[in-house]
Motif scaffolding. Structure first.
Motif, PDB file in Angstrom:
ATOM      1  N   GLY A  65       0.809  -1.224   0.000  1.00  0.00           N
ATOM      2  CA  GLY A  65       0.000   0.000   0.000  1.00  0.00           C
ATOM      3  C   GLY A  65       0.835   1.263   0.000  1.00  0.00           C
ATOM      4  O   GLY A  65       2.038   1.239   0.258  1.00  0.00           O
ATOM      5  N   VAL A  66       0.173   2.372  -0.313  1.00  0.00           N
ATOM      6  CA  VAL A  66       0.799   3.691  -0.196  1.00  0.00           C
ATOM      7  C   VAL A  66       0.120   4.378   0.990  1.00  0.00           C
ATOM      8  O   VAL A  66      -1.107   4.479   1.034  1.00  0.00           O
ATOM      9  N   ALA A  67       0.921   4.815   1.960  1.00  0.00           N
ATOM     10  CA  ALA A  67       0.351   5.476   3.144  1.00  0.00           C
ATOM     11  C   ALA A  67      -0.058   6.895   2.756  1.00  0.00           C
ATOM     12  O   ALA A  67       0.788   7.782   2.606  1.00  0.00           O
ATOM     13  N   THR A  68      -1.343   7.091   2.568  1.00  0.00           N
ATOM     14  CA  THR A  68      -1.860   8.378   2.081  1.00  0.00           C
ATOM     15  C   THR A  68      -1.545   9.481   3.094  1.00  0.00           C
ATOM     16  O   THR A  68      -1.833   9.337   4.279  1.00  0.00           O
ATOM     17  N   TRP A 186     -16.631   5.684 -13.189  1.00  0.00           N
ATOM     18  CA  TRP A 186     -15.660   4.992 -14.048  1.00  0.00           C
ATOM     19  C   TRP A 186     -14.364   4.902 -13.259  1.00  0.00           C
ATOM     20  O   TRP A 186     -13.992   5.880 -12.572  1.00  0.00           O
ATOM     21  N   ARG A 187     -13.685   3.775 -13.331  1.00  0.00           N
ATOM     22  CA  ARG A 187     -12.461   3.608 -12.548  1.00  0.00           C
ATOM     23  C   ARG A 187     -11.344   3.050 -13.422  1.00  0.00           C
ATOM     24  O   ARG A 187     -11.596   2.278 -14.345  1.00  0.00           O
ATOM     25  N   GLY A 188     -10.121   3.451 -13.107  1.00  0.00           N
ATOM     26  CA  GLY A 188      -8.978   2.937 -13.852  1.00  0.00           C
ATOM     27  C   GLY A 188      -7.690   3.125 -13.063  1.00  0.00           C
ATOM     28  O   GLY A 188      -7.677   3.752 -11.992  1.00  0.00           O
ATOM     29  N   VAL A 189      -6.618   2.551 -13.574  1.00  0.00           N
ATOM     30  CA  VAL A 189      -5.276   2.719 -12.987  1.00  0.00           C
ATOM     31  C   VAL A 189      -4.320   3.016 -14.122  1.00  0.00           C
ATOM     32  O   VAL A 189      -4.279   2.272 -15.105  1.00  0.00           O
ATOM     33  N   THR A 190      -3.562   4.103 -13.991  1.00  0.00           N
ATOM     34  CA  THR A 190      -2.671   4.522 -15.070  1.00  0.00           C
ATOM     35  C   THR A 190      -1.225   4.534 -14.578  1.00  0.00           C
ATOM     36  O   THR A 190      -0.947   5.058 -13.497  1.00  0.00           O
ATOM     37  N   GLU A 191      -0.365   3.949 -15.400  1.00  0.00           N
ATOM     38  CA  GLU A 191       1.065   3.991 -15.065  1.00  0.00           C
ATOM     39  C   GLU A 191       1.578   5.378 -15.418  1.00  0.00           C
ATOM     40  O   GLU A 191       1.496   5.802 -16.579  1.00  0.00           O
ATOM     41  N   THR A 192       2.066   6.103 -14.425  1.00  0.00           N
ATOM     42  CA  THR A 192       2.479   7.493 -14.660  1.00  0.00           C
ATOM     43  C   THR A 192       3.385   7.958 -13.527  1.00  0.00           C
ATOM     44  O   THR A 192       3.565   7.265 -12.535  1.00  0.00           O
ATOM     45  N   GLU A 193       3.929   9.155 -13.691  1.00  0.00           N
ATOM     46  CA  GLU A 193       4.787   9.747 -12.657  1.00  0.00           C
ATOM     47  C   GLU A 193       3.954  10.078 -11.423  1.00  0.00           C
ATOM     48  O   GLU A 193       2.791  10.449 -11.549  1.00  0.00           O
ATOM     49  N   LEU A 196       2.365  15.702  -6.752  1.00  0.00           N
ATOM     50  CA  LEU A 196       2.443  16.355  -5.424  1.00  0.00           C
ATOM     51  C   LEU A 196       3.400  15.572  -4.520  1.00  0.00           C
ATOM     52  O   LEU A 196       4.542  15.353  -4.896  1.00  0.00           O
ATOM     53  N   THR A 197       2.944  15.115  -3.340  1.00  0.00           N
ATOM     54  CA  THR A 197       3.878  14.442  -2.419  1.00  0.00           C
ATOM     55  C   THR A 197       4.198  13.002  -2.823  1.00  0.00           C
ATOM     56  O   THR A 197       5.019  12.337  -2.192  1.00  0.00           O
ATOM     57  N   GLY A 198       3.496  12.502  -3.837  1.00  0.00           N
ATOM     58  CA  GLY A 198       3.620  11.071  -4.167  1.00  0.00           C
ATOM     59  C   GLY A 198       2.747  10.226  -3.253  1.00  0.00           C
ATOM     60  O   GLY A 198       2.617   9.024  -3.447  1.00  0.00           O
ATOM     61  N   PRO A 218       4.389   3.487  -6.376  1.00  0.00           N
ATOM     62  CA  PRO A 218       5.196   4.628  -6.817  1.00  0.00           C
ATOM     63  C   PRO A 218       5.008   4.952  -8.309  1.00  0.00           C
ATOM     64  O   PRO A 218       5.355   6.036  -8.757  1.00  0.00           O
ATOM     65  N   ARG A 219       4.446   4.020  -9.084  1.00  0.00           N
ATOM     66  CA  ARG A 219       4.310   4.257 -10.525  1.00  0.00           C
ATOM     67  C   ARG A 219       2.865   4.205 -11.023  1.00  0.00           C
ATOM     68  O   ARG A 219       2.615   4.334 -12.206  1.00  0.00           O
ATOM     69  N   HIS A 220       1.906   3.992 -10.139  1.00  0.00           N
ATOM     70  CA  HIS A 220       0.525   3.819 -10.592  1.00  0.00           C
ATOM     71  C   HIS A 220      -0.442   4.756  -9.866  1.00  0.00           C
ATOM     72  O   HIS A 220      -0.467   4.773  -8.638  1.00  0.00           O
ATOM     73  N   VAL A 221      -1.195   5.502 -10.669  1.00  0.00           N
ATOM     74  CA  VAL A 221      -2.216   6.381 -10.099  1.00  0.00           C
ATOM     75  C   VAL A 221      -3.587   5.772 -10.381  1.00  0.00           C
ATOM     76  O   VAL A 221      -3.929   5.470 -11.526  1.00  0.00           O
ATOM     77  N   ASN A 222      -4.336   5.580  -9.308  1.00  0.00           N
ATOM     78  CA  ASN A 222      -5.707   5.098  -9.419  1.00  0.00           C
ATOM     79  C   ASN A 222      -6.628   6.303  -9.577  1.00  0.00           C
ATOM     80  O   ASN A 222      -6.402   7.338  -8.958  1.00  0.00           O
ATOM     81  N   TRP A 223      -7.633   6.190 -10.406  1.00  0.00           N
ATOM     82  CA  TRP A 223      -8.569   7.316 -10.527  1.00  0.00           C
ATOM     83  C   TRP A 223     -10.008   6.811 -10.570  1.00  0.00           C
ATOM     84  O   TRP A 223     -10.287   5.686 -11.014  1.00  0.00           O
TER      85      TRP A 223
END
Ligand SMILES: Cc1cc2nc3c(=O)[nH]c(=O)nc-3n(C[C@H](O)[C@H](O)[C@H](O)COP(=O)(O)OP(=O)(O)OC[C@H]3O[C@@H](n4cnc5c(N)ncnc54)[C@H](O)[C@@H]3O)c2cc1C
Length: 399
Positions: A65-68, A186-193, A196-198, A218-223
């Motif tokens: 996980g990523v600690a939000t 709608w939901r997705g996950v995109t490989e990207t930089e 903000l704080t990461g 570190p490389r995937h943003v969920n939206w």
């Protein structure tokens, strides 16, 4: 005592681990043939992370996980309106994690097999019916591969079988369809930089159109994109399925000129390998879930809008409470009744708080104080205030 759990999602698997931890034998039947990492991102709020840590899964969770660190409310040009610290930074003793739902489910599945044995979860087996005989529950199972049916006996049956729960339908016949919020997700996950704080979750809303984006690695943003299509009403035109594919062309027009600077929204949406569509739905809260030796847990008990990031977290709390109450009860019906006494009203409050929060956010002007007030109210209504949670006794018996 053997507890049969129908459904090997986040709730059912956590229930199996929790029962095992208090010395109660548990078995899970899961209708999918193979547990694969389905879904996209999901959040675990500090109240559920605490429980998973107490189950001895803290290191595994931290690894996936990523600690939000913060929620950033912004406009569609990226101007910050309000920033709220999250998890430890907010004063909780436990972090909030953003995690891939499928990785979380797989982590729990592996832990169940390791601790309860390789046969503790039977996949490809669907619960179709049950009878409470007073002394036991007789459960009808169907093997999805062979079509073979069998009857098994257990001391208790837990319906952790999600939004289309067979157990709930039998306990509460005639409830009718799910209640559609009028909002399409709608939901997705995109490989990207990272942005903000990461470890930032960004939330942008303009009237009935909203996007929430956060990293799950570190490389995937969920939206998640939410668009209001109509007023709430019965879900008539279709069935809600978490895994239903969506179409980019239905979504992009709403976000065409949304560019936050650090996040180009159309590029983010277009870059996802997976695109899922879901008609956000819930049910009116029930005043009781089960009777005798049968009860419900997780989405089967309290389907809710995912707007408060609380669906998985509440199923974890259900699971922990169930085990604690069964461990200290004189008999199974008393344990299940005690579990419901703790959880029915608490989760009804969350279902309603999710609706209230969404309504308030839709009406909010883009003002700092609006967002602060909305999130404070949500924490109060769901019992997740920092001091309440930090001082609450452990659910682990003797803990
Ligand atoms: C495939 C999938 C993807 C999801 N993706 C997201 C997401 O991206 N974001 C989000 O916020 N929430 C998502 N959810 C919902 C989220 O997992 C739940 O809201 C939350 O975790 C509570 O979990 P639960 O265990 O109560 O229910 P669920 O996670 O729905 O698990 C229920 C389980 O029961 C099984 N089952 C159903 N009927 C039977 C039966 N008759 N017999 C045996 N097993 C049965 C299902 O296959 C499923 O594995 C998803 C759910 C699923 C099933």
């Amino acid at each position: 005592m053997t507890v049969l759990i129908a459904g090997g999602g986040i709730g059912g698997l956590t229930a199996a681990l929790s029962l095992h931890a208090v010395g109660i034998e548990a078995r899970v039947v899961e209708s999918v043939r193979e547990i694969r990492p389905l879904g996209v991102g999901i959040n675990l709020l500090p109240h559920s992370v605490r429980e998973l840590i107490e189950l001895g899964l803290g290191d595994e969770l931290a690894a996936i996980g990523v600690a939000t660190a913060e929620n950033v409310y912004a406009d569609r040009f990226g101007n910050e309106i309000y920033t709220e610290p999250r998890g430890i930074a907010q004063g909780y003793k436990w972090p909030q994690y953003s995690v891939h739902r499928g990785r979380l489910q797989t982590m729990l599945f592996d832990a169940v097999r390791e601790r309860l044995g390789p046969d503790a979860v039977r996949t490809g087996v669907r619960l179709t019916d049950f009878t409470d005989t007073g002394d036991a529950v007789r459960a009808e199972l169907s093997d999805r591969g062979t079509g073979r049916t069998e009857t098994v006996e257990a001391s208790a049956l837990i319906g952790a079988d999600g939004i289309h729960s067979v157990v709930r339908a039998k306990l509460h016949p005639g409830e009718g369809p799910l209640r559609y919020s009028g909002i399409r997700m709608w939901r997705g996950v995109t490989e990207t930089e990272p942005f903000l704080t990461g470890r930032s979750m960004v939330i942008v809303r303009e009237g009935g159109v909203e996007i929430i984006a956060y990293p799950i690695s570190p490389r995937h943003v969920n939206w998640v994109c939410l668009v209001r299509m109509s007023e709430p009403g019965p879900l008539v035109e279709e069935e809600a399925g978490w895994n239903r594919p969506g179409r980019l062309e239905d979504l992009l027009p709403y976000y065409r000129d949304w560019n936050l600077g650090y996040l180009d929204v159309p590029a983010l949406l277009s870059g996802s390998d997976v695109l899922l569509e879901y008609p956000m739905a819930d049910r009116e809260p029930l005043s009781s879930w089960g009777r005798g030796r049968v009860t419900l847990l997780g989405d089967a008990a309290h389907p809710m809008w995912p707007v408060g990031a609380n669906g998985a977290s509440q199923s974890v709390l259900d699971a922990r409470t169930l085990a604690a109450e069964l461990a200290r009860a004189a008999d199974v019906p008393a344990g299940l009744a005690a579990y419901e006494a703790v959880r029915v009203e608490a989760t009804a409050n969350v279902v309603l708080a999710n609706r209230n929060m969404n309504k308030a956010a839709e009406k909010a002007r883009l003002a700092r104080r609006d967002f602060g007030r909305i999130t404070d109210t949500y924490r109060r209504e769901t019992g997740a205030e920092v001091h309440v949670l930090n001082e609450r006794a452990s659910l682990t018996p003797g803990g």
